[in-house]
Design an enzyme around this catalytic site. Structure first.
Site, PDB file in Angstrom:
ATOM      1  N   SER A 158       2.317 -48.896-106.651  1.00  0.00           N
ATOM      2  CA  SER A 158       1.602 -50.050-106.084  1.00  0.00           C
ATOM      3  C   SER A 158       2.539 -51.234-105.838  1.00  0.00           C
ATOM      4  O   SER A 158       2.370 -52.332-106.373  1.00  0.00           O
ATOM      5  CB  SER A 158       0.440 -50.437-106.995  1.00  0.00           C
ATOM      6  OG  SER A 158      -0.489 -49.380-107.042  1.00  0.00           O
ATOM      7  N   ARG A 173       9.844 -54.431-100.855  1.00  0.00           N
ATOM      8  CA  ARG A 173      10.318 -55.467-101.786  1.00  0.00           C
ATOM      9  C   ARG A 173       9.650 -55.235-103.144  1.00  0.00           C
ATOM     10  O   ARG A 173       8.525 -54.781-103.226  1.00  0.00           O
ATOM     11  CB  ARG A 173       9.992 -56.872-101.267  1.00  0.00           C
ATOM     12  CG  ARG A 173       8.526 -57.179-101.175  1.00  0.00           C
ATOM     13  CD  ARG A 173       8.242 -58.586-100.656  1.00  0.00           C
ATOM     14  NE  ARG A 173       6.808 -58.861-100.689  1.00  0.00           N
ATOM     15  CZ  ARG A 173       5.939 -58.450 -99.788  1.00  0.00           C
ATOM     16  NH1 ARG A 173       6.352 -57.733 -98.760  1.00  0.00           N
ATOM     17  NH2 ARG A 173       4.655 -58.748 -99.892  1.00  0.00           N
ATOM     18  N   ASP A 211      -3.084 -47.447-104.911  1.00  0.00           N
ATOM     19  CA  ASP A 211      -4.196 -47.273-105.848  1.00  0.00           C
ATOM     20  C   ASP A 211      -5.568 -47.443-105.188  1.00  0.00           C
ATOM     21  O   ASP A 211      -6.549 -46.819-105.610  1.00  0.00           O
ATOM     22  CB  ASP A 211      -4.064 -48.214-107.054  1.00  0.00           C
ATOM     23  CG  ASP A 211      -3.990 -49.688-106.680  1.00  0.00           C
ATOM     24  OD1 ASP A 211      -3.883 -50.007-105.484  1.00  0.00           O
ATOM     25  OD2 ASP A 211      -4.027 -50.529-107.592  1.00  0.00           O
TER      26      ASP A 211
END
Length: 485
Positions: A158, A173, A211
């Site tokens: 995630s 990132r 998720d």
């Protein structure tokens, strides 16, 4: 996730008869400011649909609308043993999921605490080694090491990652306090698979998932009426199945064996809805939250609806009322003036205060902030918490209504997860009421055609079901994503 504490009985609201006029005037102003009426919600939904569609175009828009590369609906008949891992901010969760093939599953899991310095290690191999070692420990615990078959693994990752197919994830990132060099810009799947292979573990990573997409797919596995997966937690997000022919930005990029009518799971990332501030009913406090955030002008929707910000909105109002000389007079508010000193557990606990004199609220302010409150002040604080929580719930369901209207869904179940949905008092009821107001439904709420229901475990069972679907595609020789990926 935000931790909101144990659930108490719903509090008694109490009378406002003893609240002085100047505080009642403030309460009425706050009610006007923080109330999102039905007409406002419908305007938000209309613009939301436009923004969802824009996110699917080649030009794009505020809402990323990321293809999740899940191109089948689960049938509920998928069966077998699957591993799932979820790399969070503080723990690694490893799950063995046994899909029954009868719309049910069993899970066994262990959590492994990330070493304190792991998130900022200079050597990225240390992270993947830690995960591989944890997998090995789990397999020893579960007596899986001697299995003859390779166990497929679904990896819930995630963090912002781009995917051209289901079994890759190129990190854009780091977030959640991670800052490990030489990972951004790289596919994390082979980095982890390499460490798994070094240990000769019978594991193959077949899917990397978000998720929220996992929530959608896990819930669909057990309940085919599922139309969306949504998260109402520290952040806010939704996922649903669109159809490939409506995703303009994939035109000309897909392999020939992916038909136009193929479903495609979409991870909306719609916390960024209305970054242009065209329709959301922002108050001056929302503007302050945005301007003082690390990324002003971004995540506009999230800043009004998610658990990360609800306590801060409460704090800003209370500090301003003190500065206007209306409450908490003559006291030292040094602690209360610290940004984000109030997380969402504060408005949640205040709303849950079961006492007529709001005794728990008094304790909270004295113990945590060194501030004494009068009963009329506590009644204002309590009403403000209700307003902030209710507005968040009502605005949050605009994403649900927008996707249902975009896809033409007249009925269905919306699978919801997240700490705010599960633990914030009154949130579920306010969300259901928000949907009713958008659609103009009347009569018994239990007969509403679209209802929000508790989700299945997205990062465990969802990752496993997606791994099962991906494994089937691989076995059938079908494409997993973009041409050449």
């Amino acid at each position: 996730m935000v931790h909101l504490g144990p659930k108490k009985p719903q509090a008694r609201k109490g009378s406002m008869a003893d609240v002085p006029r100047e505080l009642m005037d403030e309460i009425h102003q706050l009610e006007d400011m923080f109330t999102a009426d039905s007409e406002t919600l419908r305007k938000v939904v209309k613009h939301f649909i436009d923004e969802l569609n824009k996110g699917l175009t080649k030009k794009g828009g505020n809402i990323p609308m990321i293809p999740g590369w899940v191109m089948e609906f689960p049938t509920g008949k998928e069966s077998g043993n699957y591993l799932a891992i979820d790399l969070g901010g503080t723990n690694l969760r490893v799950v063995l999921v046994k899909l029954s093939g009868k719309h049910t599953f069993d899970t066994t899991q262990s959590k492994y605490k990330l070493p304190h310095d792991m998130r900022t290690t200079k050597h990225q191999e240390e992270l993947w080694s830690f995960i591989a070692d944890s997998l090995k420990d789990f397999m020893v615990e579960q007596e899986l090491l001697n299995t003859k078959d390779t166990l497929p693994l679904g990896f819930t990752f995630s963090y912002p990652a781009s995917q051209n197919k289901i079994n890759e994830g190129i990190l854009q990132r780091w977030t959640k306090g991670f800052d490990i060099p030489n990972v951004e810009g790289h596919d994390v799947v082979p980095l982890l698979q390499n460490e798994i292979s070094k240990r000769e573990l019978p594991i193959e990573i077949v899917a990397l998932i978000n998720d929220t997409v996992g929530t959608l797919v896990a819930s669909y596995y057990t309940d085919p009426e599922t139309k969306m997966g949504v998260i109402f937690g520290t952040g806010v997000n939704g996922a649903f199945y669109d159809v490939v022919s409506d995703i303009e930005k994939l035109e000309g990029k897909l392999a020939d064996d992916i038909p136009n009518d193929s479903p495609m799971a979409i991870n909306c990332e719609y916390g960024s809805f209305d970054n242009e501030h065209l329709v959301l009913p922002r108050t001056k406090y929302d503007v302050i939250v945005d301007e003082q955030s690390p990324r002003p002008g971004q995540q506009a929707f999230e800043k009004m609806t998610s658990g990360y910000y609800l306590g801060e909105l409460l704090r800003l109002v209370l500090v301003e009322l003190n500065e206007k000389g209306l409450m908490l007079k003559g006291q030292d508010l040094t602690k209360l003036k610290q940004p984000y000193i109030m997380d969402t557990s504060y408005p949640a606990r205040i709303e849950d205060d079961p006492f007529e004199n709001l005794e728990d609220t008094d304790d909270i302010f004295q113990k945590d902030f060194g501030v004494k409150t009068t009963l009329p002040e506590r009644k204002l604080i309590r009403r403000l918490c209700e307003l902030i929580g209710t507005r968040a719930a009502r605005l949050a369901v605009c994403g649900i209504a927008a996707i249902c209207q975009k896809r033409g869904y007249k009925t269905g179940h919306i699978a919801a997860d997240g700490s705010v949905y599960n633990k914030y008092p009154g949130f579920k009821e306010a969300a259901a009421k928000g949907l009713r107001d958008i659609y103009g439904w009347t009569g018994d709420a239990s007969n509403d055609p679209i209802i929000i229901v508790p989700a299945e475990d997205g990062s465990g069972a969802g990752a496993a079901v997606i791994a099962a679907l991906s494994e089937k595609r691989i076995a059938e020789g079908k494409s997993l994503g973009i041409i050449g990926a």
